[in-house]
Design a protein around this motif. Structure first.
Motif, short mmCIF file in Angstrom:
data_model
loop_
_atom_site.label_atom_id
_atom_site.label_comp_id
_atom_site.label_asym_id
_atom_site.label_seq_id
_atom_site.Cartn_x
_atom_site.Cartn_y
_atom_site.Cartn_z
N CYS A 144 57.25 4.59 42.19
CA CYS A 144 57.43 3.13 41.72
C CYS A 144 56.73 2.27 42.62
O CYS A 144 57.02 2.27 43.93
N LEU A 146 56.79 -0.93 41.45
CA LEU A 146 58.50 -2.22 41.66
C LEU A 146 59.17 -1.62 42.91
O LEU A 146 59.21 -1.07 43.32
N THR A 147 60.26 -3.28 43.30
CA THR A 147 61.24 -2.74 44.34
C THR A 147 62.54 -3.49 43.69
O THR A 147 63.04 -4.26 44.56
N CYS A 148 62.75 -2.76 42.06
CA CYS A 148 64.35 -3.50 42.16
C CYS A 148 65.05 -3.24 42.61
O CYS A 148 65.61 -1.85 42.92
N PHE A 150 68.64 -2.88 42.90
CA PHE A 150 69.29 -1.63 42.53
C PHE A 150 68.89 0.10 42.48
O PHE A 150 69.81 0.70 42.06
N CYS A 151 67.79 0.14 42.24
CA CYS A 151 67.14 0.89 41.65
C CYS A 151 66.49 1.58 42.75
O CYS A 151 66.11 1.53 44.01
N GLY A 154 62.65 2.60 43.18
CA GLY A 154 62.45 1.32 44.15
C GLY A 154 62.45 1.71 45.58
O GLY A 154 61.47 1.07 46.11
N GLY A 208 59.90 5.27 37.67
CA GLY A 208 57.60 4.92 37.07
C GLY A 208 58.26 3.56 36.55
O GLY A 208 59.52 3.84 35.45
N GLU A 209 57.11 3.03 36.55
CA GLU A 209 56.63 1.77 35.58
C GLU A 209 56.06 2.22 34.55
O GLU A 209 54.95 2.34 34.19
N SER A 242 60.07 -2.74 33.45
CA SER A 242 61.13 -3.74 34.48
C SER A 242 59.94 -5.50 33.63
O SER A 242 61.15 -6.89 34.20
FE1 SF4 Z 1 62.23 -1.22 38.94
FE2 SF4 Z 1 62.25 0.94 37.05
FE3 SF4 Z 1 60.57 0.66 39.13
FE4 SF4 Z 1 63.47 1.47 39.35
S1 SF4 Z 1 61.81 2.80 37.70
S2 SF4 Z 1 61.82 0.46 40.96
S3 SF4 Z 1 63.90 -0.28 37.38
S4 SF4 Z 1 60.85 -0.97 37.59
#
Ligand code: SF4
Ligand code: SAH
Length: 410
Positions: A144, A146-148, A150-151, A154, A208-209, A242
């Protein structure tokens, strides 16, 4: 009570090899729109006046009968089947591993060929049977961008987007393995198993997003919901984001599926930290996009996902903020107990606190918001483990899994 995966029956390599599909050297027909399939056939020399009929025959075999070999397309001439087989591929991805939990949950680790140079990629797909329905959790990307915080996904850089065919293949494999494509030779030639289909719902909540792979996700979901094929109801398909605001309206207009938002915080300050895409699309913009989601009504609500992080976002103040934020939006709230992973800095909220939070939300008109403990081990499966599976040996992965499941015990 936490449900543990029954790991005594994972398939051996030799067994999974029996399920292995060939690496496609030819372009796949799976995941093409009818128009694209027509173009592909035209290029293969099919006469213009036959294109429509051929597309509809192929569509039937691929998506109603679920065949994965041209030789099974019995109403096509041998010669035509050969032409197709020489040029195209419809084989399933390789099933690297299949695990069956003692509660019927299944996980498949699927392998797709690399795009050009590089190693093949692996994604995880999870099937969750429940009373009256069965949900398939599908991945849209490997890793992904993105870097949430808690995930687990990420922490893995984006390897690549999945193609429409690869997204769809996850559904096809599940239908194969669960017997959702009845044998065409059954006396009535039934297209739906007598006891109904096992996969009734899809959630785009794997790795993934999905809204950063919009075109492929759209194509795959339009095929999955096509009434002359896989026939899933749009109401039973949920896409989780997200918060990629510019593509939210498009999701409603162009795909028409249900929407879930990974909210997790009710102030910009905290959401910037937990879900960093919030810096780009802050809560106000996100909530405006939700309010304007096409087709939104009390019968077609948005699901807001909220992961419960101890001491971070689980106070009653947060619960109040949540109710305030969602005011006026037809909404369902899904409280998700946090799934820990090695290196994560958060803890799951205490059960008591989750219940207090839920009670407040219930009192304000939102029904049964806690994802059940069973859902916890599903989430562990859903996008959390996969990133490790590329690097870890199976024994290490199982140990990690055991740790995550233990982390969910009450
Ligand atoms: Fe964020 Fe979803 Fe990517 Fe996890 S999979 S980092 S929650 S956007
Ligand atoms: N990228 C999309 C869809 C995949 S994530 C999105 O973020 O919406 C599916 C859900 O699992 C999201 O709500 C995500 O925030 C949540 N999630 C991620 N890591 C988690 C964890 N460790 N514990 C519990 N839920 C988690």
């Amino acid at each position: 009570m936490a449900v543990s995966l029954d790991l005594t029956h994972p398939q051996t390599r030799a067994e999974t090899d029996a399920l292995v599909a060939k690496t496609p050297l030819r372009p796949s027909l799976v995941g093409l729109s009818r128009e694209e399939m027509g173009d592909a056939l035209r290029e293969a020399g099919v006469a213009e006046k036959q294109i429509r009929m051929r597309v509809s025959q192929l569509w039937h075999w691929l998506y109603i009968r679920g065949v994965s070999d041209f030789s099974e397309m019995k109403n096509l001439s041998k010669d035509f089947r050969q032409i197709l087989a020489d040029r195209f591929d419809i084989a399933r991805p390789k099933i690297i591993e299949e695990q069956v939990s003692n509660d019927g949950t299944r996980k498949w680790l699927l392998q797709f060929p690399s795009m050009g140079a590089g190693k093949p990629v692996e994604v995880e797909t999870v099937y969750i049977p429940e009373e009256g329905r069965g949900t398939l959790c599908i991945s849209s990307q490997v890793g992904c961008t993105l870097t949430c915080s808690f995930c687990h996904t990420g922490t893995q850089k984006l390897v690549r987007n999945l193609t429409a065919g690869e997204i769809l293949a996850q559904l096809l494999v599940a239908r194969d393995r669960l017997g959702d494509f009845p044998d065409a030779d059954t006396p009535q030639g039934a297209i739906v198993p007598l006891e109904g289909r096992k996969v009734s719902n899809i959630v785009m909540m794997g790795m993934g997003e999905p809204l950063y792979n919009f075109d492929h996700v759209k194509k795959a979901l339009l095929i999955a919901t096509d009434g002359d094929g896989l026939s899933l109801s749009r109401r039973r398909v949920t896409l989780s984001t997200s918060g990629v605001v510019p593509n939210i309206q498009r999701t409603g207009d162009e795909i028409g599926v249900m929407l879930a938002i990974s909210l997790h915080a009710v102030t910009d300050e905290l959401r910037d930290e937990l879900v960093p895409i919030n810096k780009k699309y802050p809560l106000k913009d996100l909530m405006d996009a939700c309010r304007n989601y096409p087709g939104l009504s009390n019968a077609k609500r948005i699901t807001f996902e909220y992961v419960m992080l101890k001491g971070v976002n689980d106070s009653l103040e947060d619960a109040k903020g949540l109710v305030r934020l969602l005011k006026g939006i037809p909404a369902k709230i899904n409280l998700i107990p946090f799934n820990p992973w090695p290196g994560s800095v958060y803890e799951c909220s205490d059960w008591e606190q989750i219940e207090k939070f839920a009670d407040f939300i219930n009192a304000n008109g939102y029904a049964s918001p806690i994802r059940t403990p069973r859902g916890r081990d599903i989430l562990a499966a859903c996008g959390q483990l996969k990133s490790e599976s590329e690097r870890l040996r199976k024994s290490e992965r199982l140990a990690l899994e055991a740790m995550m499941i233990a982390g969910h015990g009450e």
